[in-house]
Motif scaffolding. Structure first.
Motif, PDB file in Angstrom:
ATOM      1  N   THR A   1      48.095  49.666  34.868  1.00 19.35           N
ATOM      2  CA  THR A   1      46.721  49.183  34.791  1.00 19.35           C
ATOM      3  C   THR A   1      46.723  47.663  34.832  1.00 19.35           C
ATOM      4  OG1 THR A   1      46.040  51.105  33.499  1.00 19.35           O
ATOM      5  CG2 THR A   1      44.601  49.189  33.421  1.00 19.35           C
ATOM      6  N   VAL A   2      45.937  47.104  35.725  1.00 18.99           N
ATOM      7  CA  VAL A   2      45.773  45.654  35.827  1.00 18.99           C
ATOM      8  C   VAL A   2      44.638  45.282  34.880  1.00 18.99           C
ATOM      9  CG1 VAL A   2      45.230  43.724  37.357  1.00 18.99           C
ATOM     10  CG2 VAL A   2      46.480  45.706  38.250  1.00 18.99           C
ATOM     11  N   PRO A   3      44.895  44.406  33.897  1.00 12.40           N
ATOM     12  CA  PRO A   3      43.815  44.046  32.974  1.00 12.40           C
ATOM     13  C   PRO A   3      42.755  43.182  33.658  1.00 12.40           C
ATOM     14  CG  PRO A   3      45.760  42.724  32.538  1.00 12.40           C
ATOM     15  CD  PRO A   3      46.143  43.723  33.586  1.00 12.40           C
ATOM     16  N   ARG A   4      41.576  43.161  33.075  1.00 15.96           N
ATOM     17  CA  ARG A   4      40.494  42.339  33.624  1.00 15.96           C
ATOM     18  C   ARG A   4      40.949  40.885  33.670  1.00 15.96           C
ATOM     19  NH1 ARG A   4      34.590  41.031  31.142  1.00 15.96           N
ATOM     20  NH2 ARG A   4      33.745  40.210  33.080  1.00 15.96           N
ATOM     21  N   GLY A   5      40.760  40.244  34.821  1.00 15.19           N
ATOM     22  CA  GLY A   5      41.194  38.864  34.999  1.00 15.19           C
ATOM     23  C   GLY A   5      42.638  38.726  35.433  1.00 15.19           C
TER      24      GLY A   5
ATOM     25  N   ARG B   1      36.850  46.969  45.557  1.00 13.71           N
ATOM     26  CA  ARG B   1      35.549  46.551  45.028  1.00 13.71           C
ATOM     27  C   ARG B   1      35.659  45.848  43.680  1.00 13.71           C
ATOM     28  NH1 ARG B   1      32.484  52.113  43.542  1.00 13.71           N
ATOM     29  NH2 ARG B   1      30.859  50.630  43.048  1.00 13.71           N
ATOM     30  N   TYR B   2      36.830  45.935  43.027  1.00 16.82           N
ATOM     31  CA  TYR B   2      37.034  45.257  41.752  1.00 16.82           C
ATOM     32  C   TYR B   2      37.953  44.049  41.879  1.00 16.82           C
ATOM     33  CZ  TYR B   2      34.873  49.435  39.931  1.00 16.82           C
ATOM     34  OH  TYR B   2      33.997  50.457  39.686  1.00 16.82           O
ATOM     35  N   LEU B   3      38.101  43.527  43.102  1.00 23.67           N
ATOM     36  CA  LEU B   3      38.926  42.346  43.333  1.00 23.67           C
ATOM     37  C   LEU B   3      38.060  41.206  43.847  1.00 23.67           C
ATOM     38  CD1 LEU B   3      42.082  43.787  45.140  1.00 23.67           C
ATOM     39  CD2 LEU B   3      41.865  43.111  42.752  1.00 23.67           C
ATOM     40  N   SER B   4      38.305  40.004  43.328  1.00 19.69           N
ATOM     41  CA  SER B   4      37.641  38.795  43.813  1.00 19.69           C
ATOM     42  C   SER B   4      38.710  37.804  44.247  1.00 19.69           C
ATOM     43  CB  SER B   4      36.774  38.162  42.728  1.00 19.69           C
ATOM     44  OG  SER B   4      35.650  38.975  42.483  1.00 19.69           O
ATOM     45  N   TYR B   5      38.406  37.067  45.296  1.00 16.41           N
ATOM     46  CA  TYR B   5      39.360  36.110  45.843  1.00 16.41           C
ATOM     47  C   TYR B   5      39.615  35.001  44.838  1.00 16.41           C
ATOM     48  CZ  TYR B   5      41.464  32.728  49.003  1.00 16.41           C
ATOM     49  OH  TYR B   5      42.316  31.824  49.591  1.00 16.41           O
TER      50      TYR B   5
ATOM     51  N   ALA C   1      44.153  37.278  44.433  1.00 15.19           N
ATOM     52  CA  ALA C   1      42.885  37.786  43.909  1.00 15.19           C
ATOM     53  C   ALA C   1      43.025  38.046  42.418  1.00 15.19           C
ATOM     54  CB  ALA C   1      42.480  39.061  44.639  1.00 15.19           C
ATOM     55  N   TYR C   2      41.916  38.278  41.754  1.00 13.37           N
ATOM     56  CA  TYR C   2      41.928  38.672  40.353  1.00 13.37           C
ATOM     57  C   TYR C   2      41.003  39.862  40.176  1.00 13.37           C
ATOM     58  CZ  TYR C   2      37.657  35.878  40.121  1.00 13.37           C
ATOM     59  OH  TYR C   2      36.401  35.377  40.341  1.00 13.37           O
ATOM     60  N   SER C   3      41.297  40.674  39.153  1.00 12.70           N
ATOM     61  CA  SER C   3      40.504  41.889  38.932  1.00 12.70           C
ATOM     62  C   SER C   3      39.284  41.554  38.085  1.00 12.70           C
ATOM     63  CB  SER C   3      41.346  42.971  38.257  1.00 12.70           C
ATOM     64  OG  SER C   3      41.723  42.567  36.969  1.00 12.70           O
ATOM     65  N   THR C   4      38.192  42.207  38.383  1.00 15.50           N
ATOM     66  CA  THR C   4      36.953  41.978  37.650  1.00 15.50           C
ATOM     67  C   THR C   4      36.744  43.026  36.560  1.00 15.50           C
ATOM     68  OG1 THR C   4      35.706  43.248  39.282  1.00 15.50           O
ATOM     69  CG2 THR C   4      35.860  40.861  39.625  1.00 15.50           C
ATOM     70  N   ALA C   5      37.691  43.952  36.430  1.00 14.77           N
ATOM     71  CA  ALA C   5      37.632  44.999  35.399  1.00 14.77           C
ATOM     72  C   ALA C   5      39.051  45.502  35.171  1.00 14.77           C
ATOM     73  CB  ALA C   5      36.733  46.147  35.855  1.00 14.77           C
ATOM     74  N   ASN C   6      39.255  46.277  34.108  1.00 17.31           N
ATOM     75  CA  ASN C   6      40.541  46.944  33.945  1.00 17.31           C
ATOM     76  C   ASN C   6      40.688  47.902  35.116  1.00 17.31           C
ATOM     77  OD1 ASN C   6      41.054  45.591  31.581  1.00 17.31           O
ATOM     78  ND2 ASN C   6      40.314  47.234  30.275  1.00 17.31           N
ATOM     79  N   LEU C   7      41.764  47.772  35.850  1.00 18.97           N
ATOM     80  CA  LEU C   7      41.884  48.408  37.155  1.00 18.97           C
ATOM     81  C   LEU C   7      43.166  49.210  37.249  1.00 18.97           C
ATOM     82  CD1 LEU C   7      40.583  48.493  39.968  1.00 18.97           C
ATOM     83  CD2 LEU C   7      41.730  46.352  40.469  1.00 18.97           C
ATOM     84  N   ASN C   8      43.052  50.498  37.581  1.00 19.79           N
ATOM     85  CA  ASN C   8      44.233  51.334  37.762  1.00 19.79           C
ATOM     86  C   ASN C   8      44.900  51.009  39.087  1.00 19.79           C
ATOM     87  OD1 ASN C   8      44.018  52.785  35.378  1.00 19.79           O
ATOM     88  ND2 ASN C   8      42.693  54.324  36.284  1.00 19.79           N
TER      89      ASN C   8
END
Length: 144
Positions: free
Chosen positions: A50-54, A83-87, A29-36
């Protein structure tokens, strides 16, 4: 008769799809926002990184409602908000949010006994019992 046989085989194939997907392994998956990324599934756990956006993450499993996912990013493993992860894998569900696509992808779900990870190291500064004041020997001129 042939139609019934074909319909029966199609129904068997459709019911076998989710179990075949579960054997596929972790989801990408990839993150759709900066994600803790946190030590546990909730905002009350400490932030590990923190996982950066993308940023690409590997999803090992999620809570029953896919609100939190057990994931790895770079050299860290922890929990991120689903909710901030996309396949990010190939196929029909590419770009779909993990809460919508996770059940069809066969992402394992945790109902209890969530793994909790160690948080980041805590840096403790020494506490001085009194403020630092330089020592001047008697008779030595003080400069202010």
């Amino acid at each position: 008769m042939l139609t019934r046989l074909l319909l029966g085989l199609a129904a068997l194939a459709v019911t076998a799809l989710p179990t075949a997907a579960q054997a596929a392994g972790p989801a990408v998956a990839y993150s759709t926002a900066n994600l803790n990324m946190r030590a546990g599934p909730g905002t009350n756990y400490p932030v590990i990184t923190t996982v950066p956006r993308g940023g690409g993450v590997t999803v090992f499993g999620c809570t029953a409602d896919f609100s939190w996912c057990d994931a790895a990013f770079a050299n860290a493993k922890g929990w991120v908000s689903g909710r901030y992860l996309s396949y990010g894998g190939n196929g029909l569900y590419y770009g779909q949010p993990i809460p919508n696509a996770g059940i069809n992808l066969g992402v394992p779900r945790y109902h209890r006994n969530y793994p909790i990870y160690a948080g980041p190291p805590v840096v403790v500064q020494p506490v001085r019992p009194y403020p630092y004041r330089p020592y001047y020997a008697p008779g030595y001129p003080r400069r202010y």
